[in-house]
Scaffold this active site. Structure first.
Site, PDB file in Angstrom:
ATOM      1  N   HIS A  85       0.747  -1.205  -0.070  1.00 44.48           N
ATOM      2  CA  HIS A  85       0.086   0.006  -0.067  1.00 44.48           C
ATOM      3  C   HIS A  85       1.003   1.299  -0.251  1.00 44.48           C
ATOM      4  CE1 HIS A  85      -2.866  -2.944   1.393  1.00 44.48           C
ATOM      5  NE2 HIS A  85      -3.684  -2.195   1.207  1.00 44.48           N
ATOM      6  N   MET A 119       7.521  -3.392   5.541  1.00 39.75           N
ATOM      7  CA  MET A 119       8.262  -3.515   4.204  1.00 39.75           C
ATOM      8  C   MET A 119       9.020  -2.155   3.878  1.00 39.75           C
ATOM      9  SD  MET A 119       7.615  -6.421   3.580  1.00 39.75           S
ATOM     10  CE  MET A 119       8.577  -6.428   1.933  1.00 39.75           C
ATOM     11  N   ASP A 134      27.852   0.162  -2.700  1.00 42.78           N
ATOM     12  CA  ASP A 134      28.221   1.123  -3.941  1.00 42.78           C
ATOM     13  C   ASP A 134      29.302   1.902  -3.712  1.00 42.78           C
ATOM     14  OD1 ASP A 134      27.683   1.907  -6.620  1.00 42.78           O
ATOM     15  OD2 ASP A 134      26.862   3.735  -5.589  1.00 42.78           O
TER      16      ASP A 134
END
Length: 160
Positions: A85, A119, A134
């Site tokens: 959502h 999440m 990175d």
């Protein structure tokens, strides 16, 4: 919290076993908080680059950049995970500490709503870990992202 798998069902499948977004319209809005963690193993060559509590590179300060990336990742979770959502986040905090050979990332996300923010917290921690990788890969590719997990969640049907 019960983990009786005989009574569990996948929440993102409808009666015809097709993917669906969970209908939260009948739920009450509550304050929901989730904390997730991810760890990045940093080989000695990376740890040698520390000056104080961060690493300065041509791209900028590694941990500071990873904190911003983690917050951005948490905010963009529904764009990355199809059935999440879209939530208005009340707050998102990413903390990164160096513990022995690991960068430990903790992402805390808070909302007032009908569904949780697990999440978002997991995504924030993961994106911060990827950013560290990175920014430090010029030194070595031997870094390992590991241990991404939910630490806690509160405010919903089940606390964890």
């Amino acid at each position: 919290m019960s983990n009786d798998s005989s009574q569990q069902e996948f929440s993102h499948l409808n009666a015809a076993d097709q993917p669906t977004m969970v209908d939260v319209s009948g739920k009450s809005a509550t304050v929901r908080v989730a904390v997730a963690e991810s760890r990045v193993f940093l080989p000695e060559i990376v740890r040698q680059q520390f000056s104080g509590t961060d690493i300065q590179t041509k791209k900028g300060a590694v941990f500071q950049t990873a904190i911003l990336a983690g917050i951005m990742g948490a905010k963009r979770t529904p764009e990355l995970i199809p059935l999440c959502h879209t939530l208005l986040l009340d707050g998102c905090q990413v903390d990164i500490t160096l513990e022995n050979e690991e960068a430990v990332i903790r992402c805390t996300v808070k909302t007032t709503g009908k569904t949780g923010v697990e999440m978002e917290a997991l995504t924030g921690a993961s994106v911060a870990a990827l950013t560290i990788y990175d920014m430090c890969k010029a030194f070595t590719h031997e870094m390992v992202i590991q241990g991404t997990r939910l630490i806690s969640k509160t405010g919903g049907k089940r606390d964890f």
